[in-house]
Enzyme design. Structure first.
Site, mmCIF file in Angstrom:
data_model
loop_
_atom_site.group_PDB
_atom_site.id
_atom_site.type_symbol
_atom_site.label_atom_id
_atom_site.label_comp_id
_atom_site.label_asym_id
_atom_site.label_seq_id
_atom_site.Cartn_x
_atom_site.Cartn_y
_atom_site.Cartn_z
ATOM 1 N N ASP A 1 15.016 4.800 13.306
ATOM 2 C CA ASP A 1 14.182 5.546 14.266
ATOM 3 C C ASP A 1 14.662 6.988 14.347
ATOM 4 O O ASP A 1 13.873 7.936 14.254
ATOM 5 C CB ASP A 1 14.262 4.867 15.630
ATOM 6 C CG ASP A 1 13.433 5.576 16.695
ATOM 7 O OD1 ASP A 1 12.422 6.206 16.339
ATOM 8 O OD2 ASP A 1 13.795 5.495 17.881
ATOM 9 N N VAL B 1 4.331 24.546 23.395
ATOM 10 C CA VAL B 1 5.209 25.691 23.179
ATOM 11 C C VAL B 1 5.343 25.998 21.691
ATOM 12 O O VAL B 1 5.257 27.144 21.265
ATOM 13 C CB VAL B 1 6.607 25.435 23.791
ATOM 14 C CG1 VAL B 1 7.526 26.628 23.560
ATOM 15 C CG2 VAL B 1 6.491 25.119 25.276
ATOM 16 N N HIS C 1 9.148 1.726 27.590
ATOM 17 C CA HIS C 1 8.164 1.634 26.508
ATOM 18 C C HIS C 1 8.535 0.529 25.522
ATOM 19 O O HIS C 1 7.659 -0.020 24.839
ATOM 20 C CB HIS C 1 8.004 2.982 25.799
ATOM 21 C CG HIS C 1 9.110 3.352 24.872
ATOM 22 N ND1 HIS C 1 10.226 4.067 25.262
ATOM 23 C CD2 HIS C 1 9.295 3.100 23.541
ATOM 24 C CE1 HIS C 1 11.018 4.249 24.228
ATOM 25 N NE2 HIS C 1 10.483 3.677 23.181
ATOM 26 N N LYS D 1 0.836 -1.199 0.000
ATOM 27 C CA LYS D 1 0.000 0.000 0.000
ATOM 28 C C LYS D 1 0.868 1.244 0.000
ATOM 29 O O LYS D 1 1.954 1.257 0.599
ATOM 30 C CB LYS D 1 -0.931 -0.006 1.224
ATOM 31 C CG LYS D 1 -2.041 1.029 1.173
ATOM 32 C CD LYS D 1 -3.073 0.782 2.277
ATOM 33 C CE LYS D 1 -4.231 1.754 2.164
ATOM 34 N NZ LYS D 1 -5.278 1.496 3.188
ATOM 35 N N ARG E 1 20.618 15.972 16.784
ATOM 36 C CA ARG E 1 20.045 15.482 18.032
ATOM 37 C C ARG E 1 20.253 16.500 19.153
ATOM 38 O O ARG E 1 19.325 16.831 19.907
ATOM 39 C CB ARG E 1 20.690 14.143 18.412
ATOM 40 C CG ARG E 1 20.112 13.524 19.681
ATOM 41 C CD ARG E 1 20.923 12.298 20.116
ATOM 42 N NE ARG E 1 20.215 11.532 21.123
ATOM 43 C CZ ARG E 1 20.205 11.798 22.417
ATOM 44 N NH1 ARG E 1 20.876 12.858 22.869
ATOM 45 N NH2 ARG E 1 19.536 11.037 23.272
ATOM 46 N N ARG F 1 2.714 9.516 17.286
ATOM 47 C CA ARG F 1 3.506 8.291 17.136
ATOM 48 C C ARG F 1 3.054 7.457 15.935
ATOM 49 O O ARG F 1 3.847 6.681 15.390
ATOM 50 C CB ARG F 1 3.416 7.460 18.414
ATOM 51 C CG ARG F 1 4.109 8.094 19.606
ATOM 52 C CD ARG F 1 5.612 7.949 19.530
ATOM 53 N NE ARG F 1 6.291 8.849 20.460
ATOM 54 C CZ ARG F 1 7.614 8.972 20.562
ATOM 55 N NH1 ARG F 1 8.396 8.249 19.784
ATOM 56 N NH2 ARG F 1 8.148 9.819 21.415
ATOM 57 N N ARG G 1 21.358 9.387 1.809
ATOM 58 C CA ARG G 1 22.751 9.239 1.360
ATOM 59 C C ARG G 1 23.512 8.298 2.285
ATOM 60 O O ARG G 1 24.268 7.439 1.833
ATOM 61 C CB ARG G 1 23.425 10.608 1.313
ATOM 62 C CG ARG G 1 24.911 10.538 0.970
ATOM 63 C CD ARG G 1 25.584 11.903 1.024
ATOM 64 N NE ARG G 1 27.032 11.757 0.972
ATOM 65 C CZ ARG G 1 27.747 11.741 -0.148
ATOM 66 N NH1 ARG G 1 27.143 11.860 -1.313
ATOM 67 N NH2 ARG G 1 29.058 11.595 -0.113
#
Length: 547
Positions: free
Chosen positions: A195, A44, A120, A4, A289, A52, A217
């Site tokens: 992730d 904010v 989690h 799909k 990050r 998610r 890349r």
């Protein structure tokens, strides 16, 4: 069944396998539409409304692309079932997030339960089992060639490493030469995985921040090699090798850096490695990050908002319950077991039903037991935020000293925020003027913030990432017809002389429940900083509420 196509704002038109679509079209997965990606940051940054659900679709797509690139260059390494397992693991890796994502397990559960071993990732593994069982998807998995061992492997991919597995979980592995597959979804060695590729790009997009790394890349220049590491995880060998097969060819001689045969205490495993010229691209990945944490995730107002949301959940916990019953037996709902929010991690049938709808339940409840929680929600809506009393950056020596002097009876150090809170409250209690501030211990909040490249104070480029480059001494020979690569670690000064020498900074931020208490706590916090010989880095009388 056909794959799909989804239209994603980050990656464009993305293709998802038919089995992944079957997983998506379940109540357990659709719940992720109601779990915000950025928690209190959305309060904010008005554009940070992603969830998610869309993130998991993006990670699933990137995992599929990454596997395709690896198979194009090394076709014998990854089977069809391996590829599908990686894709499903990427899709399901965040199934276990609670309301407001990391706020639930990082702030709320410690507030209610103290030390806990919930994560989690553990919840994602447990909910995947429920999803397959309650939607009768095992026959569908088997029709795609995936049996129970493959499903177990998917759960291992979500966990990322044996050390991250919950108690009682049997780690089976995928077999010799397949270790690199664990690098794709949840790379616990260096953090370079799909992730991060997705949420860095997605979060920069919704936050209005720029990014300079190129994940597509980077994946194109990824190859699988056998890498030898010592017991501390340091690369201990330099190998000259053609494109790697799952196990190193017998004719390849692996030498340690000294030129002697490698140590018997070292471990050889396949890893995803990158071309040396991608070192700067990876550095930009980690810098992104840090930038996201510095400018958004750890924004002061976002911290205050998350403390207040945590307070709402804490105050409501005894009175808000979630039903636990089997989804495939809806008639059981009438006799469902009701669980408090803090009890849900022990009961996945209740946990997966818990999402951010509970905030609205609290806000519009007429239950008198929820009056205090409702009042806190109304403060958030009116932007009557907790007061900011200041912050300081802690040195590693300061942290060691603080933790060493506040050990629990079992010999383990108390959490850093608890240690600082105890010291601040001791100073307040001893202050003869404290009664004028009308302050109680519950009115002071300490917030510990870590910002960096994700591997503590280590540089993940030089300590946990292997790079390859052409071996010119071999390729220059006339009888060499295929590429020959030299594998090694990156020297400290190979990229630039001005890259950081420190790779993590730790802040302590202090907030007060009411603005009237702010000035007094600022004075106490200044005294505490002076006593710790720490330079205050900020003293703000009020939060910037124009943001």
């Amino acid at each position: 069944m056909a794959d799909k196509i989804f239209n994603d704002p980050i990656h464009g038109h993305i293709e998802i396998s038919a089995l992944a679509v079957k997983v998506i079209d379940t109540p357990h997965f659709q719940r992720l539409r109601d779990i915000s990606q950025l928690g209190g940051v959305y309060m904010v940054f008005p554009g940070a409304a992603s969830n998610r659900f869309e993130h998991c679709l993006g990670v699933c797509y990137l995992a599929r692309v990454f596997v395709q690139h690896l198979r194009e260059n090394q076709p014998d390494l990854i089977s069809d079932s391996d590829a599908l397992c990686v894709e499903i693991a990427a899709l399901c890796h965040d199934l276990g997030h609670g309301p407001f994502s990391h706020l639930y397990d990082g702030k709320f559960l410690p507030r209610v339960l103290g030390n806990h071993d919930f994560s989690h990732e553990h919840a994602s593994v447990a909910i995947l089992d429920l999803l397959i069982e309650e939607n009768n998807l095992l026959p569908m998995f088997e029709s795609f060639g995936l049996g129970r061992d493959d499903i177990h492997f998917i759960k291992e991919l979500i966990l990322g490493d044996e050390g991250e597995a919950p108690a009682g979980f049997e780690w089976k592995g995928r077999g010799e030469g397949k270790e690199f597959l664990y690098d794709i979804v949840a790379n616990k060695r260096n953090g370079i995985d799909v992730d991060k590729f997705d949420y860095f790009a997605r979060d920069c997009h919704v936050l209005g921040l720029s990014k300079s790394f190129d994940a597509l890349r980077l994946m194109k220049f990824a190859r699988v090699f056998v890498v030898e590491r010592d017991e501390n995880g340091r690369q201990c060998s330099h190998t000259t090798n053609s494109l790697a097969s799952p196990t190193a060819p017998s004719h390849v001689k692996t030498l340690a850096a000294s030129g002697e045969p490698s140590s018997t205490s070292s471990r050889r495993r396949t890893e995803i490695c990158f071309h040396m010229k991608e070192a700067w691209n990876i550095l930009e990945l980690f810098h992104t990050r840090y930038t996201l944490h510095k400018r958004a995730y750890q924004h002061r107002v976002a911290n205050a908002m998350e403390l207040m949301v945590c307070e709402v959940l804490y105050l409501a916990d005894p009175f808000v319950t979630i039903p636990s019953y089997a989804e495939n037996h809806p008639a059981d709902a009438e006799h469902a077991i009701m669980r408090r929010m803090s009890e849900c991690p022990q009961d996945m049938r209740a946990y997966w039903r818990m999402s951010e709808y509970i905030f609205k339940v609290i806000e519009f409840s007429t239950d008198p037991h929820l009056l205090a929680a409702r009042s806190m929600v109304h403060r958030i809506r009116r932007r009557d935020l907790f007061g900011f009393a200041g912050e300081t950056i802690l040195t590693s020596d300061m942290m060691k000293r603080l933790l060493a002097t506040h050990a629990n009876p079992d010999g383990k150090s108390a959490p850093l925020d608890v240690v600082v809170k105890q010291q601040l409250w001791a100073m307040i209690s001893d202050d003869v003027l404290q009664h004028t501030a009308a302050i109680a211990e519950r009115d002071v909040f300490c917030y510990v913030i870590k910002m960096g490249y994700g591997k503590g104070n280590q540089n993940p480029l030089t300590t946990s990432t292997a790079f390859y480059q052409p071996d010119k001494s071999v390729t220059a020979q006339s009888n060499v017809t295929s590429p020959v690569w030299k594998l090694g670690s990156l020297p400290e000064d190979a990229i630039s002389r001005i890259i950081p020498r420190e790779f993590e900074e730790v802040y302590i931020r202090v907030f007060t429940r009411h603005k009237a208490q702010q000035s007094y706590v600022q004075q106490i916090f200044t005294e505490w900083c002076n006593s710790q010989r720490a330079a205050r880095s900020s003293l703000a009388p009020v939060l910037d509420e124009t943001v």
